[in-house]
Design a protein around this motif. Structure first.
Motif, mmCIF file in Angstrom:
data_model
loop_
_atom_site.group_PDB
_atom_site.id
_atom_site.type_symbol
_atom_site.label_atom_id
_atom_site.label_comp_id
_atom_site.label_asym_id
_atom_site.label_seq_id
_atom_site.Cartn_x
_atom_site.Cartn_y
_atom_site.Cartn_z
ATOM 1 N N VAL A 1 5.120 24.989 -18.381
ATOM 2 C CA VAL A 1 5.994 23.757 -18.179
ATOM 3 C C VAL A 1 5.080 23.049 -16.932
ATOM 4 N N ASP B 1 3.480 23.335 -22.996
ATOM 5 C CA ASP B 1 4.668 23.578 -23.932
ATOM 6 C C ASP B 1 5.771 22.665 -23.585
ATOM 7 N N CYS B 2 5.867 22.098 -22.655
ATOM 8 C CA CYS B 2 6.921 21.285 -22.180
ATOM 9 C C CYS B 2 6.699 20.512 -20.836
ATOM 10 N N SER C 1 3.248 17.233 -26.177
ATOM 11 C CA SER C 1 4.465 18.155 -25.899
ATOM 12 C C SER C 1 5.540 17.632 -25.622
ATOM 13 N N PRO C 2 6.503 18.295 -25.806
ATOM 14 C CA PRO C 2 8.227 17.648 -25.642
ATOM 15 C C PRO C 2 8.148 17.327 -24.150
ATOM 16 N N LEU D 1 11.138 16.576 -21.344
ATOM 17 C CA LEU D 1 12.459 16.399 -21.043
ATOM 18 C C LEU D 1 12.833 15.726 -19.788
ATOM 19 N N ALA E 1 12.961 14.702 -25.727
ATOM 20 C CA ALA E 1 13.578 15.843 -26.454
ATOM 21 C C ALA E 1 14.993 15.998 -25.907
ATOM 22 N N ILE F 1 14.775 23.858 -22.150
ATOM 23 C CA ILE F 1 13.561 23.932 -22.212
ATOM 24 C C ILE F 1 12.905 24.552 -23.473
ATOM 25 N N ALA G 1 13.736 22.624 -26.796
ATOM 26 C CA ALA G 1 12.814 21.820 -27.261
ATOM 27 C C ALA G 1 11.570 22.438 -27.644
ATOM 28 N N THR G 2 10.943 23.322 -26.922
ATOM 29 C CA THR G 2 9.823 23.994 -27.294
ATOM 30 C C THR G 2 9.976 24.645 -28.914
ATOM 31 N N PHE H 1 5.052 18.023 -32.213
ATOM 32 C CA PHE H 1 6.308 17.667 -31.596
ATOM 33 C C PHE H 1 7.116 16.772 -32.184
#
Length: 393
Positions: free
Chosen positions: A11, A55-56, A80-81, A83, A103, A119, A122-123, A386
């Motif tokens: 993250v 990843d996020c 990557s997503p 947030l 996301a 998290i 979303a991943t 994604f």
């Protein structure tokens, strides 16, 4: 450099809002999460976003409306997503986020476990989308931080060797955008290049990509570098990122030849690279540059498990041994490629040595590398892709 556990969710945090530092610290203590870094200014996080294999991304804001520009800048660097983490009274922001490329929206204060759940949701959604695809090609990037190490020779021959393998659809992408030589080493005078593709009107999709590649006699598809150095500026990171995502859906392997610099296109490529072949040779200046490159990759949070050291001209008698290279780099050499007269002969013919000099020691080494790269691909989980969704935590 230490290897990160495969199941850790990586993250990165950008922006700022009330409760930002507390959130960052609490996430850092969560098992299965790794907070790679944070930056209050998105502009200061571009390198990490582009090269981090995240990843996020959590983007924090205290604004009452959607920070569309900041989100767009993040999206140019990574797929990557994202947030969105908000504080205050974000009622308008929540409505705007429904149609945005995010996301999820998390409103602080919030329990840490709720943020962790968002998290992971979303991943996992991104991974499910990847698993549903029919083809998720691997990106193999060939890089050296010093010219003259044989990078383009290795890239062209590896790509040709992969293309010869039964059922393997391969693309060679020349990202030495100002002075790329991949086409000439394959004896090709291309009518179209990556410059023509990214500047053509309309959406880039698989059909459009197919119309701009040049097919080599080996069955290899090639997308050459621009014919004029000044055209390189128009191959932006955003367009390159889209190109690589489309290519993943069309090919089993995309071999990327690069320039010896960590510039924008290289960072965009690293963000999507599954295997990085880092070339070294038996001389002190190249060894020094490769050490610096490994340090830069660490700063970019590029996973060390994806780096493969390739020792080119490994049998040269120049007063340096492989063990000395490994000691200096603190890395094992994964592939050895011998110095071979077949290489300059094949280059001058405009034919890859794996075809023109198939019985040479060089060709045998490249075919073995291609077999190993293919085996890695067979074992690898599908690449992440994604598709944004919004679920209120």
């Amino acid at each position: 450099m230490s290897e990160v556990a495969n199941n850790n969710v990586r993250v990165y945090l950008t922006g700022s809002c009330e409760g930002f530092e507390k959130l960052r610290d609490s996430l850092s203590q969560q098992p299965g999460l790794e907070v790679v870094g944070s930056s209050e200014q998105v502009a200061g996080a571009l390198a990490a976003l582009a090269g981090g294999h995240l990843d996020c991304v959590l983007h924090c804001t205290s604004a009452p409306t959607l920070p569309a520009h900041e989100l767009a800048v993040i999206r140019e660097q990574t797929r990557s997503p994202i947030l969105l983490v908000a504080s205050g009274e974000p009622s308008a922001l929540l409505d705007e986020a429904l149609g945005a490329d995010v996301a999820d929206v998390i409103v602080l204060p919030q329990l840490t476990e709720n943020v962790v759940f968002a998290i992971r949701k979303a991943t996992h959604a991104g991974r499910r989308i990847a698993e549903s695809g029919t083809r998720q090609g691997r990106i193999v990037t060939v890089f050296s931080p010093k010219g003259g190490t044989g990078k383009t020779v290795v890239a062209t021959n590896l790509a040709a060797a992969l293309a010869k393998r039964e059922g393997s659809k391969t693309l060679l992408l020349d990202l030495d955008l100002q002075f790329g030589d991949a086409a000439i080493m394959l004896g090709i005078e291309p009518e179209k290049t990556i410059f023509d593709l990214v500047t053509a009107p309309g959406e880039l999709d698989s059909e459009k990509l197919a119309g701009y590649v040049t097919v080599h006699a080996s069955g290899l598809d090639i997308l050459p570098a621009p014919l004029r150095p000044e055209d390189a500026e128009l191959v932006t990171e955003a367009k390159l990122g889209r190109l690589l995502e489309v290519a993943r859906a069309c090919y089993d392997t995309i071999v990327v030849d690069t320039s010896p610099f960590f510039h924008g296109p290289m960072l965009a490529t690293l963000d999507r690279t599954d295997e990085l072949l880092l070339l070294c040779s038996l001389d002190v200046p190249t060894l020094k540059n490769v050490r610096l490159a490994l340090g830069t990759l660490e700063l970019l949070s590029f996973p060390t498990g994806r780096v493969r050291i390739v020792l080119n001209r490994a049998n040269s008698k120049v007063g340096m041994k492989q063990r000395e290279v490994e000691a200096a780099l603190e890395q094992k050499v994964r592939y050895e490629i011998p110095s071979d007269r077949a290489v300059p002969l094949s280059v001058n013919k405009g034919q890859p040595a794996v075809i023109a000099e198939a019985g040479s020691d060089f060709a045998k080494a490249l075919n073995a590398m291609a077999k190993s790269v293919s085996s890695e691909g067979a074992k690898k989980q599908p690449s992440r892709k994604f598709l944004p969704s919004l679920a209120r935590a």
